[in-house]
Design a protein around this motif. Structure first.
Motif, PDB file in Angstrom:
ATOM      1  N   UNK A 110     -33.888  56.522  -6.381  1.00  0.00           N
ATOM      2  CA  UNK A 110     -33.766  55.503  -5.379  1.00  0.00           C
ATOM      3  C   UNK A 110     -33.660  53.968  -6.064  1.00  0.00           C
ATOM      4  N   UNK A 111     -32.485  53.118  -4.604  1.00  0.00           N
ATOM      5  CA  UNK A 111     -31.997  51.998  -5.541  1.00  0.00           C
ATOM      6  C   UNK A 111     -33.693  51.373  -4.561  1.00  0.00           C
ATOM      7  N   UNK A 112     -33.864  50.448  -5.243  1.00  0.00           N
ATOM      8  CA  UNK A 112     -34.986  49.307  -6.470  1.00  0.00           C
ATOM      9  C   UNK A 112     -34.508  48.907  -4.862  1.00  0.00           C
ATOM     10  N   UNK A 113     -33.990  48.480  -3.640  1.00  0.00           N
ATOM     11  CA  UNK A 113     -33.727  47.482  -2.305  1.00  0.00           C
ATOM     12  C   UNK A 113     -34.883  48.282  -1.085  1.00  0.00           C
ATOM     13  N   UNK A 114     -34.866  49.869  -1.818  1.00  0.00           N
ATOM     14  CA  UNK A 114     -35.530  50.473  -0.220  1.00  0.00           C
ATOM     15  C   UNK A 114     -36.105  50.726  -1.216  1.00  0.00           C
ATOM     16  N   UNK A 115     -37.191  50.557  -2.334  1.00  0.00           N
ATOM     17  CA  UNK A 115     -38.461  51.111  -2.219  1.00  0.00           C
ATOM     18  C   UNK A 115     -39.724  49.484  -2.315  1.00  0.00           C
ATOM     19  N   UNK A 116     -39.191  48.224  -1.759  1.00  0.00           N
ATOM     20  CA  UNK A 116     -39.850  47.001  -2.061  1.00  0.00           C
ATOM     21  C   UNK A 116     -39.943  46.726  -0.502  1.00  0.00           C
ATOM     22  N   UNK A 117     -40.063  47.501   0.443  1.00  0.00           N
ATOM     23  CA  UNK A 117     -39.908  46.913   1.742  1.00  0.00           C
ATOM     24  C   UNK A 117     -41.080  46.901   2.720  1.00  0.00           C
ATOM     25  N   UNK A 118     -41.117  45.061   2.973  1.00  0.00           N
ATOM     26  CA  UNK A 118     -42.615  44.896   4.344  1.00  0.00           C
ATOM     27  C   UNK A 118     -41.881  45.040   5.542  1.00  0.00           C
ATOM     28  N   UNK A 119     -42.528  45.434   6.299  1.00  0.00           N
ATOM     29  CA  UNK A 119     -42.255  45.136   7.629  1.00  0.00           C
ATOM     30  C   UNK A 119     -43.192  44.149   8.457  1.00  0.00           C
ATOM     31  N   UNK A 120     -43.127  42.618   9.454  1.00  0.00           N
ATOM     32  CA  UNK A 120     -44.266  41.957   9.422  1.00  0.00           C
ATOM     33  C   UNK A 120     -43.866  42.441  10.769  1.00  0.00           C
ATOM     34  N   UNK A 121     -44.737  42.587  11.955  1.00  0.00           N
ATOM     35  CA  UNK A 121     -45.237  41.750  13.093  1.00  0.00           C
ATOM     36  C   UNK A 121     -45.506  41.011  13.405  1.00  0.00           C
ATOM     37  N   UNK A 122     -44.764  39.739  14.320  1.00  0.00           N
ATOM     38  CA  UNK A 122     -45.525  39.112  15.005  1.00  0.00           C
ATOM     39  C   UNK A 122     -45.775  38.450  15.776  1.00  0.00           C
ATOM     40  N   UNK A 123     -46.836  38.347  16.338  1.00  0.00           N
ATOM     41  CA  UNK A 123     -46.814  38.572  17.982  1.00  0.00           C
ATOM     42  C   UNK A 123     -46.399  37.428  18.003  1.00  0.00           C
ATOM     43  N   UNK A 124     -46.036  37.347  19.770  1.00  0.00           N
ATOM     44  CA  UNK A 124     -45.379  36.021  20.388  1.00  0.00           C
ATOM     45  C   UNK A 124     -46.207  35.066  20.775  1.00  0.00           C
ATOM     46  N   UNK A 125     -45.304  34.250  19.970  1.00  0.00           N
ATOM     47  CA  UNK A 125     -45.585  32.303  20.331  1.00  0.00           C
ATOM     48  C   UNK A 125     -45.188  31.787  19.407  1.00  0.00           C
ATOM     49  N   UNK A 126     -44.627  30.690  19.202  1.00  0.00           N
ATOM     50  CA  UNK A 126     -43.533  30.218  17.670  1.00  0.00           C
ATOM     51  C   UNK A 126     -45.134  29.781  16.029  1.00  0.00           C
ATOM     52  N   UNK A 127     -46.348  29.577  16.875  1.00  0.00           N
ATOM     53  CA  UNK A 127     -47.360  28.999  16.166  1.00  0.00           C
ATOM     54  C   UNK A 127     -47.589  30.590  15.007  1.00  0.00           C
ATOM     55  N   UNK A 128     -47.341  31.603  15.918  1.00  0.00           N
ATOM     56  CA  UNK A 128     -47.666  32.131  15.091  1.00  0.00           C
ATOM     57  C   UNK A 128     -46.409  33.142  14.236  1.00  0.00           C
ATOM     58  N   UNK A 129     -45.152  32.632  14.457  1.00  0.00           N
ATOM     59  CA  UNK A 129     -43.963  32.791  13.739  1.00  0.00           C
ATOM     60  C   UNK A 129     -44.155  32.185  12.444  1.00  0.00           C
TER      61      UNK A 129
END
Ligand code: UDP
Length: 480
Positions: A1-20
């Motif tokens: 498996x390619x390395x890029x597939x392995x090292x994947x992180x998902x981030x969910x920012x809740x609404x609001x620029x101060x959170x993002x």
């Protein structure tokens, strides 16, 4: 498996620029220093705001983003608190998140880790279905996190409102806090905002870890207490201060008159006045602040929005509702010409705080603003408006001692005399000097923890190694 597939992180920012904003900087570190790929997943009730789009347009290509189907919140009353709107947005986005994870899984690109912020814990349901490791990024401080970790227990034992408690609350590692200084949702335990806060706080224990945007020199006791193992307490990693230095990215304009203006002001002479990405004042309060600034005789840059009875009326888009200038007292612009600058809606905050002409910051005590001031060594005037800002103000004034508090009179307005008093004390008095020195110490501490061998750098490395070791498990589970 390619390395890029392995090292994947998902981030969910809740609404609001101060959170993002801090999450963007966090994502850049994951990519630049730890070799991950990152995808931002946006839940929302409407198409992305222009502020969001400008930030996303400035992202490096190694950071992807996707918008989930907008959710319907039309059943909520117009009075629903921001905590309610934000939490429900995440909860109701779970079907589209599930669909997205399904397709990522089919493409063998399922993330190893899902990072949410304080109001996004319902997304843990989907993470669990796909065996994705759940994490929380706490965009606020250790004191607030400690309180939230205690909240489920406090809620069970308390029979009255927090504000009616006669004794202050004791949270491990933190100073004493009175009920009135707790965040807005905690002022009404029967309200929806409180229920959502409690709901999320109860789910914190499901996280495999909590990333904290603070550092040891700033909150030594609270951080040490958080790091002591205990039941229902995930490991806490203090990785801050994480601040986004590209505040001009938010409106896509890096040509700001105020930065040129600052170039021509004496060293440390300008007070920067701003209430964050969404804060607004009432008409009466706006006038008192304006008159106080004039009478203080000090130089200033003031980021101004048109007045509103609701303190967070620009939270979801950061823009002034209408042109704010007509709301200023008559003659204000003439009287302050050359000495003061008024900037509607948005200013390049980080660049202003980093400028040598800036000598103080009158702030609503949002945590990003606080950290940005610390990394630039700029002392504060605390003027909290909503959310957890009163708790932050208490920490900064009483505990860390890097801020003076602008006091409300009985009728909750900060009068112009108080503005004059507090501005002069910060910008010219002995007390201001002591606070400035303390800020300089913290600034040095912030530099130290972010060095290669610094504590915050080590904490992020520790988490990233843990995430990398989670990979083989994910690889097996992609058959889901
Ligand atoms: N900000 C900015 N220019 C403005 C107002 C805000 O760049 O005119 C940025 C500020 O630098 C910080 C964020 O918006 O990064 C505000 O976050 P904070 O946590 O201080 O407050 P919030 O907006 O979440 O209440």
């Amino acid at each position: 498996m390619a390395e890029a597939k392995i090292l994947h992180i998902a981030i969910i920012p809740t609404p609001g620029v101060g959170h993002l904003i801090p999450l963007v900087e966090f994502a850049k570190r994951l990519v630049d220093h730890h070799g991950f790929t990152v995808t931002f997943i946006f839940p929302g009730e409407s198409p992305p705001s222009s502020a969001q789009i400008s930030i996303l347009n400035s992202l490096p290509s190694s950071i992807a983003y996707v918008f989930l189907h907008p959710v319907d919140l039309s059943d909520l009353p117009s009075t629903a608190g921001i905590e309610t709107r934000i939490s429900l947005t995440v909860t109701r986005s779970n079907p589209s998140l599930r669909e997205l994870f399904g397709s990522l899984s089919a493409e063998k690109r399922l993330p190893a880790v899902l990072v949410v912020d304080l109001f996004g814990t319902d997304a843990f349901d989907v993470a669990a279905e796909f065996h994705v490791s759940p994490y929380i990024f706490n965009p606020s401080n250790a004191n607030v996190l400690s309180f939230l970790l205690q909240l489920p227990k406090l809620d069970e034992t308390l029979s009255c409102e927090f504000k009616d408690l006669t004794e202050p609350i004791k949270i491990p590692g933190c100073g004493l806090i009175t009920g009135k200084d707790l965040s807005d949702p905690c002022q009404d335990r029967s309200g929806d905002a409180y229920k959502w806060l409690l709901h999320n706080a109860k789910r914190f224990k499901e996280a495999d870890g909590i990333l904290l945007n603070s550092f040891l020199d700033l909150e030594p006791n609270a951080i040490k207490a958080l790091q002591e193992p205990g039941p229902d307490k995930p490991p806490v990693y203090p990785i801050g201060p994480i601040v986004n230095t590209c505040s001009s990215c938010v409106n896509g304009n890096d040509e700001y008159e105020c930065l040129n203006w600052l170039d021509n002001q004496p060293l440390g002479s300008v007070l920067y006045v701003s209430f964050g990405s969404g804060g607004t004042l009432t008409c009466e309060q706006l006038n008192e602040l304006a008159l106080g600034l004039v009478e203080s005789g000090k130089r200033f840059i003031w980021v101004i929005r048109s007045p509103s009875e609701i303190a967070h009326s620009s939270f979801f888009n950061s823009n002034s509702q209408t042109d704010p200038l007509p709301f200023l007292p008559p003659g204000f612009l003439d009287r302050t010409k050359g000495k003061g600058l008024v900037v509607p809606s948005w200013a390049p905050q980080f660049q202003i705080l980093a400028h040598p002409s800036t000598g103080g910051f009158l702030t609503h005590c949002g945590w990003n603003s606080t950290l940005e001031s610390i990394v630039n060594g700029v002392p504060l005037i605390a003027w909290p408006l909503y959310a957890e800002q009163k708790t932050n103000a208490l920490l900064l004034v009483e505990d860390v001692k890097v801020a003076l508090r602008a006091r409300n009179s009985e009728d909750v307005i900060v009068r112009k005399e108080e503005v004059v008093r507090v501005v002069k004390r910060l910008m010219e008095g002995e007390e201001g000097k002591a606070i400035r020195n303390k800020m300089k110490e913290l600034k040095e501490g912030a530099v130290r923890v972010l060095r290669g061998d610094g504590l915050s750098t080590k904490a992020l490395t520790e988490v990233s190694l843990k995430w990398k070791s989670h990979q083989p498990e994910v690889e097996q589970d992609t058959t889901h």
